[in-house]
Design a protein around this motif. Structure first.
Motif, PDB file in Angstrom:
ATOM      1  N   UNK A  11       0.853  -1.190   0.000  1.00 19.10           N
ATOM      2  CA  UNK A  11       0.000   0.000   0.000  1.00 19.10           C
ATOM      3  C   UNK A  11       0.890   1.242   0.000  1.00 19.10           C
ATOM      4  N   UNK A  12       0.610   2.168  -0.865  1.00 19.63           N
ATOM      5  CA  UNK A  12       1.455   3.354  -1.000  1.00 19.63           C
ATOM      6  C   UNK A  12       1.351   4.263   0.223  1.00 19.63           C
ATOM      7  N   UNK A  13       2.483   4.855   0.584  1.00 20.69           N
ATOM      8  CA  UNK A  13       2.507   5.850   1.647  1.00 20.69           C
ATOM      9  C   UNK A  13       2.463   5.284   3.058  1.00 20.69           C
ATOM     10  N   UNK A  14       2.501   3.996   3.205  1.00 14.87           N
ATOM     11  CA  UNK A  14       2.417   3.391   4.535  1.00 14.87           C
ATOM     12  C   UNK A  14       3.824   3.163   5.086  1.00 14.87           C
ATOM     13  N   UNK A  15       4.066   3.439   6.364  1.00 17.55           N
ATOM     14  CA  UNK A  15       5.404   3.228   6.925  1.00 17.55           C
ATOM     15  C   UNK A  15       5.738   1.746   7.066  1.00 17.55           C
ATOM     16  N   UNK A  16       7.029   1.444   7.087  1.00 13.86           N
ATOM     17  CA  UNK A  16       7.475   0.073   7.253  1.00 13.86           C
ATOM     18  C   UNK A  16       7.209  -0.434   8.667  1.00 13.86           C
ATOM     19  N   UNK A  17       7.183  -1.744   8.795  1.00 17.24           N
ATOM     20  CA  UNK A  17       7.061  -2.380  10.111  1.00 17.24           C
ATOM     21  C   UNK A  17       8.413  -2.387  10.809  1.00 17.24           C
ATOM     22  N   UNK A  18       8.386  -2.526  12.113  1.00 14.15           N
ATOM     23  CA  UNK A  18       9.597  -2.779  12.884  1.00 14.15           C
ATOM     24  C   UNK A  18       9.821  -4.289  12.894  1.00 14.15           C
ATOM     25  N   UNK A  19      10.973  -4.719  12.414  1.00 13.17           N
ATOM     26  CA  UNK A  19      11.266  -6.150  12.290  1.00 13.17           C
ATOM     27  C   UNK A  19      12.546  -6.473  13.041  1.00 13.17           C
ATOM     28  N   UNK A  20      12.503  -7.524  13.845  1.00 13.25           N
ATOM     29  CA  UNK A  20      13.675  -7.993  14.577  1.00 13.25           C
ATOM     30  C   UNK A  20      13.905  -9.469  14.269  1.00 13.25           C
ATOM     31  N   UNK A  21      15.169  -9.838  14.141  1.00 12.76           N
ATOM     32  CA  UNK A  21      15.572 -11.241  14.118  1.00 12.76           C
ATOM     33  C   UNK A  21      16.505 -11.426  15.305  1.00 12.76           C
TER      34      UNK A  21
END
Length: 642
Positions: free
Chosen positions: A297-307
């Protein structure tokens, strides 16, 4: 609200199309259910009788969501639309048609611990327990193991003999498998097309079509005969091969149904852009995956991802619990139900559940087999059933066999033979054996189990409510899950029969708490299908747990299993709306690793204990360059101050 209010693009086209059949390929979070519900709304606004509209899906959770979305349409007749699972629809059809009596069957479902004893009884004749379990799965799929096969009666000699033996066992024990509902209904409708109460549907809409096996699909064809058919699904989320559902069911639909009208929904509205792109990368490693993947979806911020890589299961559980506790403290408006913990093995997930509870968070495990997996929990349920009816043969058989690898198969077989010769009930013959009035060879262990049953039934004969729950399931770890369900039910239900009926339904058809509630849900990756959450934590991301491949299978079957396990990981990753944590333990006790199917990279000795060094699931590498580098557990905790 009109059916097309605030609706445009492909969703509006799907809702408006009058042609049939409609075929929709749509990935996770693309709004496919919205399009389906608006299609229903258009039919209702056009004057369709809601009772002639069937909106069906595979899981109870998905069916509940369908019902809620129908009610949200705010149309007077929406609540009368048939929105249900395929199995519950079959149950209602068979009850209405009195088909159980016509087929000599009873609508008494077998539970997992009872099925285990049925397997014990059939194993000597059919190649052992593992072979029997595969044969049961094929029987429940009406012997259509492949998408190209037609469901119906068995043709192979072994299958014919097995079905006869299985039905003989089920009829004698007055029970049925839940998985039988579709084959029985399919056969009944094919044989009784003129029956007055067979439902006639003008519109059939099927969500999650990729979850249906060939028998399920054939039943849908019968139900939709003479009406319109809409099938919606995603081949990349096909994860039920154990019941012979496979992605070809939806991939080949247009080729096998002339005049199919195809649609594809590409934009993912659930997942942030980086998760969309990572999940696309994952599925590109499957050469059979369809080329049209998700678009962010355009304009949506990225998720916070942890490994995150932890030293042990205990470290993993404690760190995840600390992270969840901190996240909820930092986001007081986010309900705990918006945290979803997924695990390929119950062991890893329940360790996190316990750590969450220790931090005063309400967490529940929803693994399929949890409630009656322990012997003490299953024994308590047998006692509850036999307290109500000591002649329940399935419960009596289960009680006799619990705790024994072979379930006293040989002794019980001789007991059953004697019962059938003398027209006696197994419980009554057990009484005669215990009193020394008759003798059966090599049945002493069975007799001792019967004597223990009688003692325990006498102890609970005059109690009910929470006192009964305490007597059946003491406050131990093994009984925690069933005790919680039974205890809650006992507060609302006084009648013993209603209590038993309610508890059976809660076990066989577990209801997940709402995402807006105060319960953190811990479950298998399979169980998460159809769910979403702000925070998704996938623990146990080690090779051997995910993917879990049976090395004894032929290579083509191993290849197919790897593809499905990749799709399962894809399902897990695409549940997340804001935060995704992928976590694993670097070291496991060797016994735990072997029990969990994790093949050690190497084995070490530490402080007198043998441990397995694990490898991360290869699916992490397949998520592509947007996946952040793995952090050590202590560094992750220090960075977040948890």
């Amino acid at each position: 609200m009109a059916w097309n209010d605030n609706l445009d693009g492909v969703h509006a086209d799907i809702a408006a199309d009058d042609r049939t059949p409609i075929h929709v390929l749509a990935g996770p979070g693309t709004g496919k259910t919205t399009a389906m519900m608006r299609r229903v709304a258009r039919l209702l606004e056009g004057g369709a009788d809601p009772k002639t509209i069937l909106a069906v899906t595979f899981t109870r959770t998905a069916a509940r969501d369908l019902s809620r979305q129908l009610l949200a349409l705010d149309l007077p007749q929406a609540g009368h639309v048939n929105a249900c699972t395929l199995h519950s629809l079959c149950f209602s059809i068979l009850l209405a048609e009195a088909a159980f009596r016509a087929t000599g069957r009873r609508a008494r479902p077998l539970l997992s611990h009872e099925i285990e004893q049925m397997v014990n009884d059939l194993a000597p004749r059919f190649g052992g327990k593992r072979k029997v379990k595969h044969l049961i799965e094929a029987y429940e799929a009406a012997w259509a193991r492949l998408q190209t096969e037609d469901p119906g009666s068995p043709k192979d000699a072994l299958d014919v003999a097995f079905e006869a033996a299985l039905l003989d066992w089920l009829r004698y024990h007055g029970a049925m498998l839940v998985g039988e509902l579709v084959p029985i209904t399919l056969r009944y409708l094919r044989d009784n097309q003129a029956a007055e109460t067979v439902p006639v549907f003008k519109a059939v809409l099927v969500d999650e079509f990729q979850d249906l096996n060939k028998a399920d699909q054939s039943l849908i064809e019968v139900l939709a005969k003479g009406g319109s058919l809409t099938v919606i699904g995603d081949d990349n989320q096909s994860i039920y091969s154990f019941r012979y559902a496979n992605p070809e069911g939806i991939r080949t639909f247009a080729a096998t149904h002339p005049h199919t009208v195809p649609y594809v929904i590409e934009e993912c509205r659930r997942c942030p852009p980086n998760i969309v792109l990572m999940s696309n990368e994952l599925m590109r490693h499957d050469p059979d995956s369809r080329p049209t993947l998700l678009t962010p979806q355009k304009g949506r911020p990225d998720a916070t991802v942890y490994v995150v890589q932890h030293e042990s299961i205990e470290d993993e559980a404690d760190a995840i619990a600390g992270f969840v506790r901190d996240f909820l403290d930092q986001h007081p408006d986010t309900p705990p139900g918006q945290v979803l913990v997924l695990s390929p093995r119950r062991l890893f997930g329940n360790a996190v559940r316990d750590a969450l509870i220790s931090r005063r968070l309400n967490a529940l495990s929803f693994f399929w087999e949890d409630q009656l997996s322990a012997i003490s929990a299953a024994e308590g349920f047998c006692l509850l059933v036999l307290k109500d009816n000591r002649y329940d043969r399935a419960a009596y058989r289960a009680w006799i066999g619990l705790g024994r690898d072979d379930g006293f198969e040989a002794a019980y077989r001789r007991l059953r033979e004697r019962c059938q010769e003398d027209a006696l009930e197994p419980f009554d013959l057990g009484e005669m054996l215990a009193a020394g009035k008759i003798a059966i060879a090599y049945a002493q262990g069975l007799v001792e189990r019967h004597k223990e049953l009688v003692r325990r039934l006498e102890a609970i004969s005059a109690i009910q409510g929470m006192e009964l729950v305490d007597a059946l399931w003491g406050d131990t770890e093994d009984n925690r899950a069933i005790r919680l369900v039974a205890g809650s039910l006992s507060l609302d239900v006084d009648d013993p029969k209603e209590f038993l009926r309610g508890l059976t339904e809660a076990i066989t058809r577990p209801e997940l708490p709402d995402a807006g509630g105060d319960v953190i849900r811990v479950m298998s990756l399979h169980k998460s299908k159809g769910l979403t959450a702000e925070v998704v934590v996938v623990v146990g991301c080690v090779n051997g747990a995910i993917p879990a491949i049976d090395d004894d299978l032929a290579q083509p079957l191993q290849d197919a299993m790897l593809k499905e396990q990749r799709r399962l990981f894809y399902v897990a990753v695409t549940r997340a709306k804001q935060v995704l944590v992928l976590s694993y333990a670097r070291k496991l006790p060797l016994s735990v690793a072997l029990k969990s199917g994790v093949e050690p990279v190497r084995i070490v000795r530490e402080r007198g204990e043998t441990k397995a060094i694990t490898a991360a699931t290869p699916f992490l590498a397949e998520l592509g360059g947007l996946l952040p580098a793995a952090l050590r557990g202590p560094d992750w905790r220090a960075a977040l101050n948890i």
